[in-house]
Design a protein around this motif. Structure first.
Motif, PDB file in Angstrom:
ATOM      1  N   VAL A  93     -42.986  14.021  -7.966  1.00  0.00           N
ATOM      2  CA  VAL A  93     -43.866  12.999  -8.835  1.00  0.00           C
ATOM      3  C   VAL A  93     -44.928  12.654  -7.967  1.00  0.00           C
ATOM      4  O   VAL A  93     -44.835  12.296  -6.885  1.00  0.00           O
ATOM      5  CB  VAL A  93     -42.942  12.062  -9.089  1.00  0.00           C
ATOM      6  N   VAL A  94     -46.102  12.701  -9.046  1.00  0.00           N
ATOM      7  CA  VAL A  94     -47.146  12.016  -8.243  1.00  0.00           C
ATOM      8  C   VAL A  94     -47.703  10.734  -8.946  1.00  0.00           C
ATOM      9  O   VAL A  94     -47.773  10.929 -10.154  1.00  0.00           O
ATOM     10  CB  VAL A  94     -48.623  13.001  -8.310  1.00  0.00           C
ATOM     11  N   ALA A  95     -47.481   9.497  -8.405  1.00  0.00           N
ATOM     12  CA  ALA A  95     -47.759   8.323  -8.988  1.00  0.00           C
ATOM     13  C   ALA A  95     -48.933   8.011  -8.463  1.00  0.00           C
ATOM     14  O   ALA A  95     -49.118   7.499  -7.463  1.00  0.00           O
ATOM     15  CB  ALA A  95     -46.713   7.397  -8.789  1.00  0.00           C
ATOM     16  N   ASN A  96     -50.004   7.416  -9.520  1.00  0.00           N
ATOM     17  CA  ASN A  96     -51.169   6.961  -9.160  1.00  0.00           C
ATOM     18  C   ASN A  96     -51.079   5.146  -9.066  1.00  0.00           C
ATOM     19  O   ASN A  96     -51.358   4.742 -10.148  1.00  0.00           O
ATOM     20  CB  ASN A  96     -52.100   7.467 -10.135  1.00  0.00           C
ATOM     21  N   PHE A  97     -50.815   4.885  -8.097  1.00  0.00           N
ATOM     22  CA  PHE A  97     -50.813   3.465  -7.874  1.00  0.00           C
ATOM     23  C   PHE A  97     -52.273   2.792  -7.696  1.00  0.00           C
ATOM     24  O   PHE A  97     -53.126   3.411  -7.124  1.00  0.00           O
ATOM     25  CB  PHE A  97     -49.872   2.880  -6.613  1.00  0.00           C
ATOM     26  N   LYS A  98     -52.506   1.402  -8.179  1.00  0.00           N
ATOM     27  CA  LYS A  98     -53.685   0.838  -7.958  1.00  0.00           C
ATOM     28  C   LYS A  98     -53.755   0.657  -6.370  1.00  0.00           C
ATOM     29  O   LYS A  98     -52.737   0.467  -5.740  1.00  0.00           O
ATOM     30  CB  LYS A  98     -53.720  -0.618  -8.764  1.00  0.00           C
ATOM     31  N   GLU A  99     -55.016   0.305  -5.997  1.00  0.00           N
ATOM     32  CA  GLU A  99     -55.254   0.204  -4.385  1.00  0.00           C
ATOM     33  C   GLU A  99     -54.686  -1.129  -4.106  1.00  0.00           C
ATOM     34  O   GLU A  99     -54.374  -1.190  -2.892  1.00  0.00           O
ATOM     35  CB  GLU A  99     -56.682   0.341  -4.105  1.00  0.00           C
ATOM     36  N   THR A 100     -54.423  -2.082  -4.855  1.00  0.00           N
ATOM     37  CA  THR A 100     -53.834  -3.587  -4.814  1.00  0.00           C
ATOM     38  C   THR A 100     -52.576  -3.238  -4.492  1.00  0.00           C
ATOM     39  O   THR A 100     -51.836  -4.300  -4.363  1.00  0.00           O
ATOM     40  CB  THR A 100     -54.279  -4.286  -6.012  1.00  0.00           C
ATOM     41  N   GLN A 101     -51.767  -2.248  -5.020  1.00  0.00           N
ATOM     42  CA  GLN A 101     -50.254  -2.059  -5.003  1.00  0.00           C
ATOM     43  C   GLN A 101     -49.857  -1.508  -3.721  1.00  0.00           C
ATOM     44  O   GLN A 101     -48.780  -0.956  -3.555  1.00  0.00           O
ATOM     45  CB  GLN A 101     -49.772  -1.405  -6.047  1.00  0.00           C
TER      46      GLN A 101
END
Length: 331
Positions: free
Chosen positions: A238-246
């Motif tokens: 899985v490739v999950a694109n998290f916000k940089e703030t997370q």
């Protein structure tokens, strides 16, 4: 008239009694709802401290392009869409006739080169034998000349013959080396012809499932043309694109809960493998350049690679490209 007044009074009294009775029930319901809301809200807040979540995530897998390495007409297609294949299975056959002719021609040229090497070798051996004899005659003639047994002209003739023989031997050796080099070239040409012929049989580069089949019998294909996309079946992630703030508390090795949109209520286990060194925007075709023009700050997304760690589930088939929701336990 008196009866109507009594009925009205009775109804008013019953209404007041019902209102008095409903007030405690309404209060209880309100208290219960408030408690439920507080518990639900508290659990959400507590959950947010323990997990980070995103629905900007997809399942990924290895996709192998099946391409043609030589030009040719498609003779047979031995696979169909979504078919499971193993590494080395034959998928497409090209017409081998032209390449068989080239291989046969290369074999004939190789046979000629071998004959040339053999002839040149025999000539070199003969020249070497003659040279040895004439060299021996020259040595004897030198002794005889010192004893004045033979005339100068006779000695010069023997010497000239020896020199000529030496030159002929050198030429024969050179021809033999040239024939040997030609033989190596013909051997390489035969190997190349064999390779070209082998490329008419197009096989699966890995285990997987046939997808995006774009080839039919009778079609003429060119070198480098993709005929089939093969989705690997051994490993999905899985490739999950998290916000940089997370990202503050995300670390490799943390457990992950994966929910696939295709299977509501089903959870898969996973583990954070790595965090990308660049944001998704940085690898875009036109990456942003914040040094020019007006600047608008946008929260960037950073890809996080997550591996499946649970036991294989044959009942819930996963495919590359499926949307998922991931939760990473960070505390």
């Amino acid at each position: 008239m008196a009866e109507k007044e009594n009925n009205a009074a009775t109804a008013e009294k019953n209404g007041k009694d019902l209102l008095k009775a409903s007030n405690p029930l309404r209060l209880v319901i309100t208290v219960v709802l408030v408690l439920v809301a507080l518990i639900w809200g508290g659990s959400k807040i507590y959950h947010s401290f323990l997990y980070v979540e995103t629905d900007n995530a997809q399942i990924e897998g290895d996709i192998y392009p099946v391409i043609s390495r030589v030009p040719g007409r498609v003779q047979q297609v031995l696979c169909s869409d979504n078919q499971k294949v193993a590494k080395g299975d034959t998928l497409v056959l090209l017409d081998p006739a032209d390449y068989e002719v080239r291989r046969d021609m290369a074999e004939a040229a190789l046979d000629n080169a071998r004959a040339s090497v053999s002839a040149a070798g025999e000539a070199a051996l003969a020249a070497a034998a003659i040279g040895q004899k004439l060299s021996a005659d020259l040595r004897r003639s030198e002794n005889l000349r010192r004893q004045d047994v033979i005339s100068p002209s006779e000695f010069d003739a023997v010497k000239a013959g020896a020199l000529t023989s030496s030159a002929q031997h050198a030429a024969a050796e050179s021809q033999h080396r040239a024939a040997a080099a030609q033989l190596k070239m013909r051997e390489a040409e035969l190997r190349n012809a064999g390779l070209q012929l082998s490329y008419t049989t197009i096989t699966a580069p890995a285990d997987g499932h046939v997808s995006k089949k774009n080839v039919q019998p009778g079609q003429y294909v060119a070198p480098g043309q993709q005929l089939i996309a093969l989705v690997g079946s051994k490993k999905l992630w899985v490739v999950a694109n998290f916000k940089e703030t997370q990202l503050e508390n995300i670390r490799p090795g943390q457990p992950v809960s994966i929910k696939v949109d295709a299977y509501p209520g089903k959870e898969f286990e996973g583990e954070v493998e790595s965090i990308s060194s660049g944001t998704g925007a940085r690898f875009a075709l036109l990456p942003p350049d914040n040094a020019s023009g007006n600047f608008v700050k946008v929260a960037q997304r950073v890809p996080v690679r997550i591996l499946f760690t649970g036991k294989p589930d044959n009942e819930h088939k996963l495919a590359a490209g499926m949307n998922v929701v991931v939760e990473i336990r960070v505390k």
